[in-house]
Design a protein around this motif. Structure first.
Motif, PDB file in Angstrom:
ATOM      1  N   ILE A  59      11.100  59.664  50.219  1.00 28.87           N
ATOM      2  CA  ILE A  59       9.812  59.014  50.014  1.00 28.87           C
ATOM      3  C   ILE A  59       8.811  59.666  50.974  1.00 28.87           C
ATOM      4  CG2 ILE A  59       8.510  56.879  50.360  1.00 28.87           C
ATOM      5  CD1 ILE A  59      10.965  55.344  49.459  1.00 28.87           C
ATOM      6  N   VAL A  60       7.684  60.094  50.442  1.00 28.21           N
ATOM      7  CA  VAL A  60       6.648  60.707  51.269  1.00 28.21           C
ATOM      8  C   VAL A  60       5.365  59.892  51.121  1.00 28.21           C
ATOM      9  CG1 VAL A  60       5.246  62.765  51.693  1.00 28.21           C
ATOM     10  CG2 VAL A  60       7.649  63.004  51.017  1.00 28.21           C
ATOM     11  N   ILE A  61       4.815  59.469  52.270  1.00 29.41           N
ATOM     12  CA  ILE A  61       3.545  58.738  52.276  1.00 29.41           C
ATOM     13  C   ILE A  61       2.542  59.595  53.041  1.00 29.41           C
ATOM     14  CG2 ILE A  61       2.349  56.636  52.979  1.00 29.41           C
ATOM     15  CD1 ILE A  61       5.024  55.184  52.800  1.00 29.41           C
ATOM     16  N   LEU A  62       1.436  59.899  52.400  1.00 34.30           N
ATOM     17  CA  LEU A  62       0.465  60.832  52.948  1.00 34.30           C
ATOM     18  C   LEU A  62      -0.907  60.174  53.050  1.00 34.30           C
ATOM     19  CD1 LEU A  62      -0.549  63.759  53.648  1.00 34.30           C
ATOM     20  CD2 LEU A  62      -0.840  64.063  51.167  1.00 34.30           C
ATOM     21  N   ILE A  63      -1.528  60.320  54.207  1.00 35.08           N
ATOM     22  CA  ILE A  63      -2.929  59.928  54.387  1.00 35.08           C
ATOM     23  C   ILE A  63      -3.713  61.209  54.628  1.00 35.08           C
ATOM     24  CG2 ILE A  63      -4.589  58.643  55.777  1.00 35.08           C
ATOM     25  CD1 ILE A  63      -2.342  56.746  56.546  1.00 35.08           C
ATOM     26  N   SER A  64      -4.705  61.463  53.803  1.00 30.51           N
ATOM     27  CA  SER A  64      -5.501  62.677  53.964  1.00 30.51           C
ATOM     28  C   SER A  64      -6.854  62.479  53.315  1.00 30.51           C
ATOM     29  CB  SER A  64      -4.796  63.883  53.340  1.00 30.51           C
ATOM     30  OG  SER A  64      -5.585  65.056  53.478  1.00 30.51           O
ATOM     31  N   HIS A  65      -7.852  63.186  53.855  1.00 31.39           N
ATOM     32  CA  HIS A  65      -9.185  63.166  53.261  1.00 31.39           C
ATOM     33  C   HIS A  65      -9.412  64.391  52.368  1.00 31.39           C
ATOM     34  CE1 HIS A  65     -10.715  59.672  55.365  1.00 31.39           C
ATOM     35  NE2 HIS A  65     -10.206  60.132  56.492  1.00 31.39           N
ATOM     36  N   ARG A  66      -8.414  65.276  52.267  1.00 29.88           N
ATOM     37  CA  ARG A  66      -8.560  66.477  51.454  1.00 29.88           C
ATOM     38  C   ARG A  66      -7.891  66.249  50.098  1.00 29.88           C
ATOM     39  NH1 ARG A  66      -7.375  71.207  55.958  1.00 29.88           N
ATOM     40  NH2 ARG A  66      -9.383  71.042  57.024  1.00 29.88           N
ATOM     41  N   PHE A  67      -8.644  66.255  49.069  1.00 30.26           N
ATOM     42  CA  PHE A  67      -8.131  65.940  47.740  1.00 30.26           C
ATOM     43  C   PHE A  67      -7.273  67.061  47.173  1.00 30.26           C
ATOM     44  CE2 PHE A  67     -11.337  62.824  48.312  1.00 30.26           C
ATOM     45  CZ  PHE A  67     -10.924  61.731  47.582  1.00 30.26           C
ATOM     46  N   SER A  68      -7.394  68.274  47.709  1.00 32.08           N
ATOM     47  CA  SER A  68      -6.504  69.354  47.280  1.00 32.08           C
ATOM     48  C   SER A  68      -5.066  69.024  47.631  1.00 32.08           C
ATOM     49  CB  SER A  68      -6.909  70.667  47.948  1.00 32.08           C
ATOM     50  OG  SER A  68      -6.895  70.530  49.361  1.00 32.08           O
ATOM     51  N   THR A  69      -4.888  68.250  48.674  1.00 27.22           N
ATOM     52  CA  THR A  69      -3.549  67.799  49.094  1.00 27.22           C
ATOM     53  C   THR A  69      -3.177  66.499  48.392  1.00 27.22           C
ATOM     54  OG1 THR A  69      -3.859  68.819  51.263  1.00 27.22           O
ATOM     55  CG2 THR A  69      -2.144  67.138  51.065  1.00 27.22           C
ATOM     56  N   VAL A  70      -4.111  65.582  48.341  1.00 30.87           N
ATOM     57  CA  VAL A  70      -3.858  64.258  47.761  1.00 30.87           C
ATOM     58  C   VAL A  70      -3.417  64.363  46.312  1.00 30.87           C
ATOM     59  CG1 VAL A  70      -5.006  62.119  47.048  1.00 30.87           C
ATOM     60  CG2 VAL A  70      -5.396  63.045  49.340  1.00 30.87           C
ATOM     61  N   ARG A  71      -4.002  65.269  45.554  1.00 29.38           N
ATOM     62  CA  ARG A  71      -3.719  65.345  44.122  1.00 29.38           C
ATOM     63  C   ARG A  71      -2.268  65.717  43.822  1.00 29.38           C
ATOM     64  NH1 ARG A  71      -7.498  69.847  41.659  1.00 29.38           N
ATOM     65  NH2 ARG A  71      -6.395  69.166  39.778  1.00 29.38           N
ATOM     66  N   MET A  72      -1.530  66.231  44.821  1.00 30.29           N
ATOM     67  CA  MET A  72      -0.125  66.571  44.616  1.00 30.29           C
ATOM     68  C   MET A  72       0.758  65.325  44.528  1.00 30.29           C
ATOM     69  SD  MET A  72       0.366  69.632  47.409  1.00 30.29           S
ATOM     70  CE  MET A  72      -0.789  71.001  47.558  1.00 30.29           C
ATOM     71  N   ALA A  73       0.284  64.184  45.013  1.00 30.55           N
ATOM     72  CA  ALA A  73       1.121  62.987  45.105  1.00 30.55           C
ATOM     73  C   ALA A  73       1.405  62.385  43.735  1.00 30.55           C
ATOM     74  CB  ALA A  73       0.441  61.958  46.000  1.00 30.55           C
ATOM     75  N   ASP A  74       2.592  61.755  43.612  1.00 36.29           N
ATOM     76  CA  ASP A  74       2.960  61.073  42.371  1.00 36.29           C
ATOM     77  C   ASP A  74       2.091  59.839  42.148  1.00 36.29           C
ATOM     78  OD1 ASP A  74       5.154  62.843  41.859  1.00 36.29           O
ATOM     79  OD2 ASP A  74       6.272  61.794  43.417  1.00 36.29           O
ATOM     80  N   GLN A  75       1.790  59.122  43.247  1.00 36.50           N
ATOM     81  CA  GLN A  75       0.929  57.945  43.174  1.00 36.50           C
ATOM     82  C   GLN A  75      -0.204  58.107  44.176  1.00 36.50           C
ATOM     83  OE1 GLN A  75       2.678  53.885  43.053  1.00 36.50           O
ATOM     84  NE2 GLN A  75       4.610  54.911  43.553  1.00 36.50           N
ATOM     85  N   ILE A  76      -1.345  57.578  43.832  1.00 33.12           N
ATOM     86  CA  ILE A  76      -2.488  57.560  44.750  1.00 33.12           C
ATOM     87  C   ILE A  76      -3.057  56.150  44.726  1.00 33.12           C
ATOM     88  CG2 ILE A  76      -4.778  58.503  45.279  1.00 33.12           C
ATOM     89  CD1 ILE A  76      -3.955  61.002  43.633  1.00 33.12           C
ATOM     90  N   ILE A  77      -3.274  55.594  45.895  1.00 33.09           N
ATOM     91  CA  ILE A  77      -3.968  54.305  45.944  1.00 33.09           C
ATOM     92  C   ILE A  77      -5.242  54.483  46.762  1.00 33.09           C
ATOM     93  CG2 ILE A  77      -1.886  52.901  45.696  1.00 33.09           C
ATOM     94  CD1 ILE A  77      -2.037  52.293  48.674  1.00 33.09           C
ATOM     95  N   VAL A  78      -6.289  53.832  46.327  1.00 33.72           N
ATOM     96  CA  VAL A  78      -7.573  53.849  47.025  1.00 33.72           C
ATOM     97  C   VAL A  78      -7.741  52.478  47.680  1.00 33.72           C
ATOM     98  CG1 VAL A  78     -10.054  54.175  46.828  1.00 33.72           C
ATOM     99  CG2 VAL A  78      -8.503  55.424  45.305  1.00 33.72           C
ATOM    100  N   ILE A  79      -7.897  52.489  49.006  1.00 28.95           N
ATOM    101  CA  ILE A  79      -8.036  51.247  49.764  1.00 28.95           C
ATOM    102  C   ILE A  79      -9.474  51.128  50.247  1.00 28.95           C
ATOM    103  CG2 ILE A  79      -7.237  49.933  51.765  1.00 28.95           C
ATOM    104  CD1 ILE A  79      -4.618  51.356  51.640  1.00 28.95           C
ATOM    105  N   GLN A  80     -10.010  49.941  50.071  1.00 29.20           N
ATOM    106  CA  GLN A  80     -11.367  49.667  50.557  1.00 29.20           C
ATOM    107  C   GLN A  80     -11.405  48.257  51.109  1.00 29.20           C
ATOM    108  OE1 GLN A  80     -14.740  51.121  48.222  1.00 29.20           O
ATOM    109  NE2 GLN A  80     -15.713  49.105  48.432  1.00 29.20           N
ATOM    110  N   ASP A  81     -11.847  48.131  52.373  1.00 31.05           N
ATOM    111  CA  ASP A  81     -11.920  46.826  53.046  1.00 31.05           C
ATOM    112  C   ASP A  81     -10.597  46.083  52.994  1.00 31.05           C
ATOM    113  OD1 ASP A  81     -14.623  47.276  53.613  1.00 31.05           O
ATOM    114  OD2 ASP A  81     -15.238  46.416  51.692  1.00 31.05           O
ATOM    115  N   GLY A  82      -9.496  46.836  53.125  1.00 39.23           N
ATOM    116  CA  GLY A  82      -8.181  46.209  53.203  1.00 39.23           C
ATOM    117  C   GLY A  82      -7.542  45.871  51.873  1.00 39.23           C
TER     118      GLY A  82
END
Length: 615
Positions: free
Chosen positions: A562-585
């Motif tokens: 299991i890999v959990i990634l936090i990044s602001h670069r979408f070139s990296t983020v787009r590789m993930a199987d799942q993406i969640i967008v968090i705002q105000d918790g």
């Protein structure tokens, strides 16, 4: 009127309880010293007893010498010399007693020096051992830092100080009793005069000891700020900005301002303490000279011999010193107990008891589940995470996207049990994290936080810190560094894996931000059995090309994990199987890259903004 008396009586009772209650740590301090060294404690107690008995013996022998000299002088005038030998042997005896007294005092000093070194280390270790049991929440609490600062500043020296005062009290009590045995033959009132003369100064000293402790507690936040300003002004990690932004004079003025604030309070307390001490100390001086006049008059009336007069003079002077020392010891013990309260207040900080014992899950293929998880930081008004639902299966990767402060790192802190949810639950392989043994849980997780530690240690030890069981294993260092893509630059360092990092020690070498991040990646790979890898902005200091290379390499090595990634670069983020967008918790969007782009929501907006920057 009756009510007033009752209130006054209660106030006096509260003062008395407060005073005697302050001594509740004396027994614990003595037990601490005893457990530190039985032999030194016994030696100190024995020498204290000897040093307490000898002064009265010296005074008594001195009186015998004077009377023997007077008798010998009369004999010589009449042609005799029988008392001359007695004078000689009495002088020899006094010399032996004085030598024994000096040896006892030297022995006491020797024992105290050794105990001071051992006990200081013992207490500091106790403080650090306690720190290892505390939760992350403690270290993010300013009031706790005040408590820790107070414990570290004074408490390491106070236990021995308390024991030394206790033994000093015993020594002076023994000496005073022996003086009393000799003074009773002069007058039963002599001891009462000695004791009463020292009380006013004792009351004042005790009162100001309490004031000094109150001041000590009040100033803890300012003292911490002074230490912080020293760190900013005098350490390499703050030097660049201090110089470039011209912050030095301003921060130094703030440092001086804190000093003047604290100095003013110290000065006022010292003036009051010494003024009262001088005035009340004169009472003791007048008492001493009143006793001298009493003894001199009694000698002139031929009621006592010249030798007895000499002895009583000495006994009164030494007796007054003993009374003063006894009362000073009691006042000092009261003060030491007040400061020791800060140590035991820290050591008794409640910690969360381990709640689980599970070392494996009931459903090995279920992965990680967040079920309606909410969490608010202590003292915060709004939740950091609210109603989080999430499922990550083994072999899947998850990317967290959101503004700074949206709750991404908080989610990782909950997963690693650095904090516990306020509501909801987190499961790993079908078992609630609360029921997992924390050591077993954390061995399954390799984490790189954005603010990872940069240890002032050797390169290999910086890598080995990822797995304490293999901290010195060079073969594991090399293997992990290969996976973290750090081995190439490490081997080009002057001493390879033995190179000292940082500038605090001799021959230290500083790395670039990207090199440090590769060290941190290698550290995460030290846990070869970890099947959950968490990367919180792991490549923020690298260029886009280096980041892409590392993540392609990383994807190859992280299969079935299991890999959990936090990044602001979408070139990296787009590789993930799942993406969640968090705002105000809260999770506001959830899917893979293509799904989220098609939704034309917040993720799609951020992606298009970043994509324009590369066009």
């Amino acid at each position: 009127m009756i009510a007033h008396k009752s209130s006054a009586s209660t106030g006096k009772g509260d003062i008395a309880r407060s005073f005697f209650g302050a001594f509740r740590f004396s027994r614990r301090a003595i037990e601490l010293v005893w457990s530190t060294s039985h032999a030194l404690t016994i030696a100190l107690a024995t020498l204290t007893l000897i040093a307490g008995l000898l002064p009265a013996g010296i005074a008594w022998v001195g009186a015998q010498i004077v009377d023997a000299v007077v008798a010998a002088s009369r004999e010589v005038q009449s042609g005799g010399a029988a008392h001359l030998a007695a004078v000689f042997w009495l002088v020899v005896l006094e010399g032996l007693l004085v030598g024994a007294m000096a040896a006892a005092q030297r022995g006491i000093s020797f024992c105290q020096s050794l105990l001071r070194a051992q006990l200081g280390q013992r207490v500091n270790v106790m403080i650090l051992e306690k720190a290892l049991t505390l939760d992350l929440a403690h270290f993010e609490d300013s009031e706790f830092y005040d408590k820790l600062t107070r414990a570290r500043r004074e408490a390491s020296s106070r236990p021995l100080s308390l024991v030394n005062r206790t033994f000093g009290l015993a020594q002076n009590v023994i000496a005073l009793v022996s003086y009393g045995v000799l003074l009773v033959s002069f007058s039963p009132w002599a001891m009462a005069v000695l004791l009463l003369a020292g009380l006013p100064a004792f009351v004042a000293e005790t009162k100001f000891s309490g004031d000094a402790f109150t001041l000590f507690r009040w100033r803890s936040p300012d003292t911490r700020m002074q230490l912080y300003l020293e760190t900013v002004l005098a350490r390499e990690d703050g030097a660049k900005e201090v110089k470039l932004f011209g912050l030095g004079p301003m921060l130094l003025d703030r440092y001086r301002g804190i000093f003047h604030k604290l100095y003013k309070a110290d000065r006022n307390l010292t003036l009051r303490r010494d003024s009262w001490g001088l005035g009340l100390g004169l009472i003791g001086t007048l008492t001493l000279y009143g006793a001298y006049a009493w003894i001199a008059f009694t000698t002139a009336m031929a009621r006592i011999t010249l030798g007895q007069m000499t002895m009583y003079f000495m006994l009164f002077r030494q007796g007054q010193s003993a009374v003063s020392a006894i009362l000073s010891s009691i006042g000092g013990m009261y003060e030491d107990n007040l400061y020791l309260s800060t140590l035991y207040d820290y050591l008794e900080t409640p910690v969360r008891a381990p709640s689980g014992s599970a070392s494996r899950g009931t459903h090995a293929t279920d992965g990680i589940r967040f079920e309606r998880v909410s969490f608010t930081y202590p003292g915060a008004e709004s939740p950091a995470l609210e109603d989080i639902n999430l499922h990550i299966r083994p072999g899947e990767s998850l990317a967290l996207v959101g503004q700074n402060g949206s709750g991404k790192t908080t989610l990782i802190k909950l997963l690693t049990r650095l904090y516990s949810p306020d509501s909801g639950r987190i499961l790993l392989d079908g078992v609630d994290l609360v029921d997992w043994d924390e050591t077993a849980l954390r061995r399954r997780i390799g984490v790189i936080f954005q603010d990872f530690a940069r240890y002032q240690l050797r390169v290999g030890e910086n890598v080995g810190a990822g797995d304490v069981n293999h901290f010195e294993d060079e073969a594991r260092w090399r293997e992990a560094s290969e996976k973290g893509m750090a081995s190439e630059f490490i081997e080009n360092l002057p001493a390879g894996y033995e190179t000292q990092l940082g500038k605090w020690f001799n021959d230290g070498r500083e790395l670039s931000g990207g090199q440090w991040q590769k060290i941190a990646l290698a550290r995460a790979f030290m846990r070869s059995e970890a099947d959950i890898l968490v990367l919180d902005e792991p490549t923020a200091a690298m260029d886009a090309e280096a980041e892409a290379t590392i993540f392609e390499h990383f994807r190859t090595l992280s299969k079935n994990r299991i890999v959990i990634l936090i990044s602001h670069r979408f070139s990296t983020v787009r590789m993930a199987d799942q993406i969640i967008v968090i705002q105000d918790g809260r999770i506001i969007e959830h899917g893979n890259h293509d799904q989220l782009v098609q939704q034309a929501g917040h993720y799609a907006h951020l992606f298009s903004l970043q994509a324009k920057g590369y066009q």
